[in-house]
Write a protein that holds these residues in place. Structure first.
Motif, PDB file in Angstrom:
ATOM      1  N   ASP A   1      -1.121  13.125  -9.094  1.00 24.80           N
ATOM      2  CA  ASP A   1      -2.437  12.691  -9.546  1.00 24.80           C
ATOM      3  C   ASP A   1      -3.409  13.813  -9.182  1.00 24.80           C
ATOM      4  OD1 ASP A   1      -4.941  11.700  -9.899  1.00 24.80           O
ATOM      5  OD2 ASP A   1      -4.709   9.978  -8.559  1.00 24.80           O
TER       6      ASP A   1
ATOM      7  N   THR B   1       0.838  -1.205   0.000  1.00 26.75           N
ATOM      8  CA  THR B   1       0.000   0.000   0.000  1.00 26.75           C
ATOM      9  C   THR B   1       0.867   1.247   0.000  1.00 26.75           C
ATOM     10  OG1 THR B   1      -1.596  -1.209   1.359  1.00 26.75           O
ATOM     11  CG2 THR B   1      -1.941   1.153   1.123  1.00 26.75           C
TER      12      THR B   1
ATOM     13  N   TYR C   1       3.418   6.131  -5.153  1.00 26.63           N
ATOM     14  CA  TYR C   1       3.636   6.181  -6.594  1.00 26.63           C
ATOM     15  C   TYR C   1       2.420   6.791  -7.300  1.00 26.63           C
ATOM     16  CZ  TYR C   1       4.767   5.063 -11.356  1.00 26.63           C
ATOM     17  OH  TYR C   1       5.023   5.180 -12.696  1.00 26.63           O
ATOM     18  N   GLU C   2       1.217   6.350  -6.940  1.00 30.42           N
ATOM     19  CA  GLU C   2       0.003   6.858  -7.607  1.00 30.42           C
ATOM     20  C   GLU C   2      -0.158   8.364  -7.418  1.00 30.42           C
ATOM     21  OE1 GLU C   2      -2.943   2.954  -7.353  1.00 30.42           O
ATOM     22  OE2 GLU C   2      -3.419   4.716  -6.165  1.00 30.42           O
ATOM     23  N   GLU C   3       0.071   8.818  -6.180  1.00 27.72           N
ATOM     24  CA  GLU C   3      -0.197  10.232  -5.892  1.00 27.72           C
ATOM     25  C   GLU C   3       0.918  11.146  -6.373  1.00 27.72           C
ATOM     26  OE1 GLU C   3      -1.387  11.237  -1.944  1.00 27.72           O
ATOM     27  OE2 GLU C   3      -3.103   9.860  -1.974  1.00 27.72           O
TER      28      GLU C   3
ATOM     29  N   ARG D   1       2.380   1.720  -3.459  1.00 33.01           N
ATOM     30  CA  ARG D   1       1.373   2.065  -4.469  1.00 33.01           C
ATOM     31  C   ARG D   1       0.856   3.484  -4.265  1.00 33.01           C
ATOM     32  NH1 ARG D   1      -3.741   2.429  -3.887  1.00 33.01           N
ATOM     33  NH2 ARG D   1      -3.833   1.158  -2.001  1.00 33.01           N
ATOM     34  N   GLU D   2       0.503   3.834  -3.015  1.00 27.49           N
ATOM     35  CA  GLU D   2      -0.076   5.157  -2.754  1.00 27.49           C
ATOM     36  C   GLU D   2       0.904   6.277  -3.114  1.00 27.49           C
ATOM     37  OE1 GLU D   2      -2.797   6.780  -1.925  1.00 27.49           O
ATOM     38  OE2 GLU D   2      -4.044   4.990  -1.898  1.00 27.49           O
TER      39      GLU D   2
ATOM     40  N   GLY E   1       4.182   9.847  -8.106  1.00 28.56           N
ATOM     41  CA  GLY E   1       5.121   9.349  -9.110  1.00 28.56           C
ATOM     42  C   GLY E   1       6.479   8.941  -8.543  1.00 28.56           C
TER      43      GLY E   1
ATOM     44  N   GLU F   1      -6.453  13.595  -6.837  1.00 25.95           N
ATOM     45  CA  GLU F   1      -6.284  13.396  -5.400  1.00 25.95           C
ATOM     46  C   GLU F   1      -5.626  14.585  -4.705  1.00 25.95           C
ATOM     47  OE1 GLU F   1      -5.851  10.183  -3.374  1.00 25.95           O
ATOM     48  OE2 GLU F   1      -6.699   8.772  -4.841  1.00 25.95           O
TER      49      GLU F   1
END
Ligand SMILES: [Zn+2]
Length: 274
Positions: free
Chosen positions: A234, A188, A194-196, A191-192, A198, A237
């Motif tokens: 992102d 988590t 990286y998603e938010e 992922r978080e 990069g 978000e």
């Protein structure tokens, strides 16, 4: 203030004790005295409180504790008022505030699980664990808890901070996000972030945790180190993310109220700025 230990319980003494700590909620507002104190009360019915439902919580030191709910618009008894739980941070005794956070989640869970989600039958409380069970199909419902990670990513003497469009102007925080089914906490975190933002991270380390009853999260704090990548936010978000040096920090939420503040403060302390 003396730390009092809380012992959770499910079965109330019969009859109910004459005086007890009552966490009475109207929505997410807690009934307190006008000076924001919460002390043992007599029977709520005698104070004119029309409880929709009530639950036994357990014992705090020698006091029995109950939670209860009244309808929207219910008036507070004389000398008392309903106050938002968040507004009581720092005003209500810390142990009692934590217990109120537990209580509001039980109240909400009890209200929303009166009927079986599978077959619609009325559920019944169990006396052996905090759950409600369907007598027809056997489905059991437990209080909801949504684990979320919150992460301080360091790159040398910098920390990765992001701001959500909901924050007050100029405020930043460490990134956070909910755990998805099937994920380890370390996954988590990766992922978080990286998603938010990069950014790739390494050396993920557990830091501390904090129950966050708004509405039913458990915040799990981690530290991590920058492993690579360029900031690429992102926009659904967050509205900005950047690495900040310890001596050029933006505004952030300080103090004991949230684990985000503790994570940033441990970073500043490491650099002699605590
Ligand atoms: Zn059922």
């Amino acid at each position: 203030m003396l730390m009092r230990r809380f012992f959770p319980g499910l079965v109330p003494p019969d009859p109910r004790p004459e005086r007890a700590l009552w966490f009475v909620f109207r929505g997410r507002e807690l009934l307190v005295r006008e000076n924001s104190a919460l002390d043992p009360l007599g029977q709520p019915e005698e104070l004119g409180l029309a409880m929709l439902r009530w639950q036994y919580l357990g014992r705090l030191g020698g006091q029995h504790c109950f939670s209860a709910e009244v309808a929207a618009g219910h008036a507070a008894p004389p000398g008392m008022e309903f106050r938002d739980l968040r507004a009581l941070f720092g005003r209500l005794d810390e142990t009692l505030h934590a217990l109120a956070g537990r209580a509001v989640q039980i109240v909400e869970w009890d209200r929303t699980h009166q009927f079986c989600g599978a077959c619609g039958e009325a559920t019944q409380p169990r006396s052996t664990e905090r759950s409600r069970v369907c007598p027809r199909c056997g489905l059991a419902c437990f209080p909801r808890l949504a684990p979320a990670v919150i992460v301080a990513v360091e790159r040398g003497d910098e920390i990765l901070l992001a701001r959500s469009p909901h924050f007050p102007a100029g405020f930043y925080s460490v990134p956070a996000g909910f755990v998805e089914p099937g994920e380890s906490l370390e996954e988590t975190v990766a992922r978080e972030i990286y998603e938010e933002t990069g950014i790739d991270v390494k050396d993920v380390q557990y830091f501390s945790s904090q129950p966050w009853p708004f509405p039913h999260s458990l915040m799990l704090g981690f530290t991590a180190r920058y492993a690579g990548g360029e900031i690429r936010i992102d926009p659904s978000e967050i509205e900005d993310a950047a690495f900040f040096r310890y001596d050029s920090m933006p505004k952030f939420f300080r103090g004991r109220i949230s684990i985000s503040g503790w994570l940033i403060e441990q970073f500043l302390q490491k650099h002699g700025r605590g």
